[in-house]
Motif scaffolding. Structure first.
Motif, PDB file in Angstrom:
ATOM      1  N   UNK A 173       0.823  -1.216   0.000  1.00  0.00           N
ATOM      2  CA  UNK A 173       0.000   0.000   0.000  1.00  0.00           C
ATOM      3  C   UNK A 173       0.859   1.270   0.000  1.00  0.00           C
ATOM      4  N   UNK A 174       2.159   1.122  -0.252  1.00  0.00           N
ATOM      5  CA  UNK A 174       3.047   2.283  -0.235  1.00  0.00           C
ATOM      6  C   UNK A 174       2.983   3.106  -1.512  1.00  0.00           C
ATOM      7  N   UNK A 175       2.410   2.548  -2.575  1.00  0.00           N
ATOM      8  CA  UNK A 175       2.378   3.222  -3.862  1.00  0.00           C
ATOM      9  C   UNK A 175       1.167   2.764  -4.653  1.00  0.00           C
ATOM     10  N   UNK A 176       0.798   3.569  -5.631  1.00  0.00           N
ATOM     11  CA  UNK A 176      -0.348   3.229  -6.461  1.00  0.00           C
ATOM     12  C   UNK A 176       0.053   2.247  -7.548  1.00  0.00           C
ATOM     13  N   UNK A 177      -0.949   1.610  -8.132  1.00  0.00           N
ATOM     14  CA  UNK A 177      -0.700   0.729  -9.266  1.00  0.00           C
ATOM     15  C   UNK A 177      -0.085   1.514 -10.419  1.00  0.00           C
ATOM     16  N   UNK A 178      -0.520   2.753 -10.611  1.00  0.00           N
ATOM     17  CA  UNK A 178       0.013   3.578 -11.698  1.00  0.00           C
ATOM     18  C   UNK A 178       1.497   3.857 -11.516  1.00  0.00           C
ATOM     19  N   UNK A 179       1.929   4.101 -10.265  1.00  0.00           N
ATOM     20  CA  UNK A 179       3.344   4.332  -9.998  1.00  0.00           C
ATOM     21  C   UNK A 179       4.163   3.089 -10.310  1.00  0.00           C
ATOM     22  N   UNK A 180       3.679   1.921  -9.878  1.00  0.00           N
ATOM     23  CA  UNK A 180       4.398   0.675 -10.138  1.00  0.00           C
ATOM     24  C   UNK A 180       4.511   0.427 -11.645  1.00  0.00           C
ATOM     25  N   UNK A 181       3.435   0.639 -12.364  1.00  0.00           N
ATOM     26  CA  UNK A 181       3.438   0.404 -13.805  1.00  0.00           C
ATOM     27  C   UNK A 181       4.404   1.349 -14.512  1.00  0.00           C
ATOM     28  N   UNK A 182       4.386   2.616 -14.130  1.00  0.00           N
ATOM     29  CA  UNK A 182       5.287   3.589 -14.758  1.00  0.00           C
ATOM     30  C   UNK A 182       6.747   3.239 -14.479  1.00  0.00           C
ATOM     31  N   UNK A 183       7.035   2.823 -13.247  1.00  0.00           N
ATOM     32  CA  UNK A 183       8.413   2.457 -12.911  1.00  0.00           C
ATOM     33  C   UNK A 183       8.829   1.195 -13.639  1.00  0.00           C
ATOM     34  N   UNK A 184       7.949   0.204 -13.729  1.00  0.00           N
ATOM     35  CA  UNK A 184       8.279  -1.037 -14.434  1.00  0.00           C
ATOM     36  C   UNK A 184       8.615  -0.753 -15.894  1.00  0.00           C
ATOM     37  N   UNK A 185       7.831   0.101 -16.522  1.00  0.00           N
ATOM     38  CA  UNK A 185       8.094   0.435 -17.925  1.00  0.00           C
ATOM     39  C   UNK A 185       9.411   1.189 -18.067  1.00  0.00           C
ATOM     40  N   UNK A 186       9.729   2.049 -17.095  1.00  0.00           N
ATOM     41  CA  UNK A 186      11.002   2.775 -17.129  1.00  0.00           C
ATOM     42  C   UNK A 186      12.183   1.826 -16.971  1.00  0.00           C
ATOM     43  N   UNK A 187      12.036   0.848 -16.084  1.00  0.00           N
ATOM     44  CA  UNK A 187      13.115  -0.111 -15.862  1.00  0.00           C
ATOM     45  C   UNK A 187      13.414  -0.900 -17.132  1.00  0.00           C
ATOM     46  N   UNK A 188      12.373  -1.372 -17.777  1.00  0.00           N
ATOM     47  CA  UNK A 188      12.563  -2.149 -19.004  1.00  0.00           C
ATOM     48  C   UNK A 188      13.222  -1.289 -20.081  1.00  0.00           C
ATOM     49  N   UNK A 189      12.728  -0.085 -20.242  1.00  0.00           N
ATOM     50  CA  UNK A 189      13.273   0.804 -21.270  1.00  0.00           C
ATOM     51  C   UNK A 189      14.713   1.219 -20.957  1.00  0.00           C
ATOM     52  N   UNK A 190      14.962   1.614 -19.708  1.00  0.00           N
ATOM     53  CA  UNK A 190      16.232   2.267 -19.391  1.00  0.00           C
ATOM     54  C   UNK A 190      17.377   1.289 -19.142  1.00  0.00           C
ATOM     55  N   UNK A 191      17.112   0.179 -18.451  1.00  0.00           N
ATOM     56  CA  UNK A 191      18.202  -0.773 -18.230  1.00  0.00           C
ATOM     57  C   UNK A 191      18.500  -1.581 -19.481  1.00  0.00           C
ATOM     58  N   UNK A 192      17.583  -1.544 -20.463  1.00  0.00           N
ATOM     59  CA  UNK A 192      17.841  -2.201 -21.737  1.00  0.00           C
ATOM     60  C   UNK A 192      18.633  -1.345 -22.699  1.00  0.00           C
ATOM     61  N   UNK A 193      18.817  -0.065 -22.362  1.00  0.00           N
ATOM     62  CA  UNK A 193      19.576   0.845 -23.219  1.00  0.00           C
ATOM     63  C   UNK A 193      21.068   0.712 -22.934  1.00  0.00           C
ATOM     64  N   UNK A 194      21.931   0.819 -23.968  1.00  0.00           N
ATOM     65  CA  UNK A 194      23.380   0.684 -23.751  1.00  0.00           C
ATOM     66  C   UNK A 194      23.946   1.727 -22.806  1.00  0.00           C
TER      67      UNK A 194
END
Length: 271
Positions: A173-194
């Motif tokens: 309950x520390x964060x909203x579903x929207x926050x988790x989704x936005x962070x998950x998408x950022x992780x996939x995009x950003x850690x996949x970049x060289x």
């Protein structure tokens, strides 16, 4: 006040070592009271932007990596709340943010303690699944998780106890579903970049000590590049524990972290 006197006042006001702890996809990272379990250390465990205790940040998508924005926020936090070089711990997604922070502001970081932090997309298996879902589908799934914290613990092979159940409820309950989704998408995009591994290489080349901490049950799934392992200042495996090691066994987890932080006294800060 002359700078030397100012530095002396800071050192007299705080313990010798300050530790900033960055939570992962789900916060917070102070639920197990690390301030008490790490005596003599000035512990900070802030929520990242858009999590429970922080005001919303509306960052653009085209001008910078989202994780880089969080790293910049952590660097600003260190400057405004501590104002001296610190030991930086990152768990899971927070490990990636810790590496980026050290790359962006090496003058602020005495060491990085990487607790099963993301290095490659192989570490982002949960984030990749979440990122693939629609907003509505993830919202429904996350609400179901929040409604059944015991099932969430069991999915991580964590025995359910009254204390762990309470902590799980706080985490979910520390964060909203929207926050988790936005962070998950950022992780996939950003850690996949060289650019991400290039930033990690910059930290290693700078000589900032990087300490690796893993749970015995989860270490085999941690995709640490060989060159990071060979350059690591230490590599600690906590027996019988998994990825949420601080939830399973906070006392031995903090004992290991305390031992690592203590080495900052004998490790000079890189120039």
């Amino acid at each position: 006040m002359p700078s030397q006197q100012r530095d002396e006042v800071i050192m007299m006001s705080h313990p010798a070592n300050a530790l900033v702890m960055i939570h992962g996809l789900l916060g917070p990272l102070d639920f197990f009271d690390p301030h008490t379990l790490l005596p003599g250390i000035d512990v900070h465990a802030p929520d990242l932007p858009n999590y429970r205790s922080q005001p919303p940040h509306r960052w653009g998508h085209g001008d910078a990596l989202a994780l880089k924005r969080h790293a910049e926020w952590i660097a600003d936090y260190i400057r405004s709340h501590i104002d001296r070089p610190i030991c930086l711990l990152g768990h899971s997604v927070g490990g990636a943010i810790a590496m980026l922070t050290a790359s962006l502001a090496p003058d602020l970081v005495r060491m990085v303690i990487n607790v099963e932090g993301n290095f490659t997309l192989n570490d982002a298996f949960w984030c990749r699944r979440i990122a693939s879902l629609s907003d509505d589908a993830w919202e429904a799934e996350y609400r179901a998780m929040q409604a059944s914290p015991a099932a969430w613990l069991e999915s991580g092979r964590i025995e359910v106890t009254g204390q762990r159940l309470k902590w799980a409820q706080e985490i979910l309950h520390n964060q909203s579903a929207a926050t988790v989704l936005a962070m998950a998408r950022a992780v996939v995009r950003d850690t996949g970049a060289p650019e991400y591994l290039a930033a990690v290489k910059k930290v290693v080349a700078k000589g900032i000590p990087v300490h690796l901490v893993a749970g015995e049950r989860s270490r085999d799934g941690w995709d640490v590049p060989p060159w990071v392992r060979s350059a690591a200042a230490s590599s600690v495996v906590l027996p019988s524990l998994g990825h949420m090691m601080m939830l399973e066994a906070p006392v031995p987890f903090c004992a290991a972290i305390g031992d690592i932080v203590a080495t900052a006294e004998t490790s000079p800060h890189p120039p």
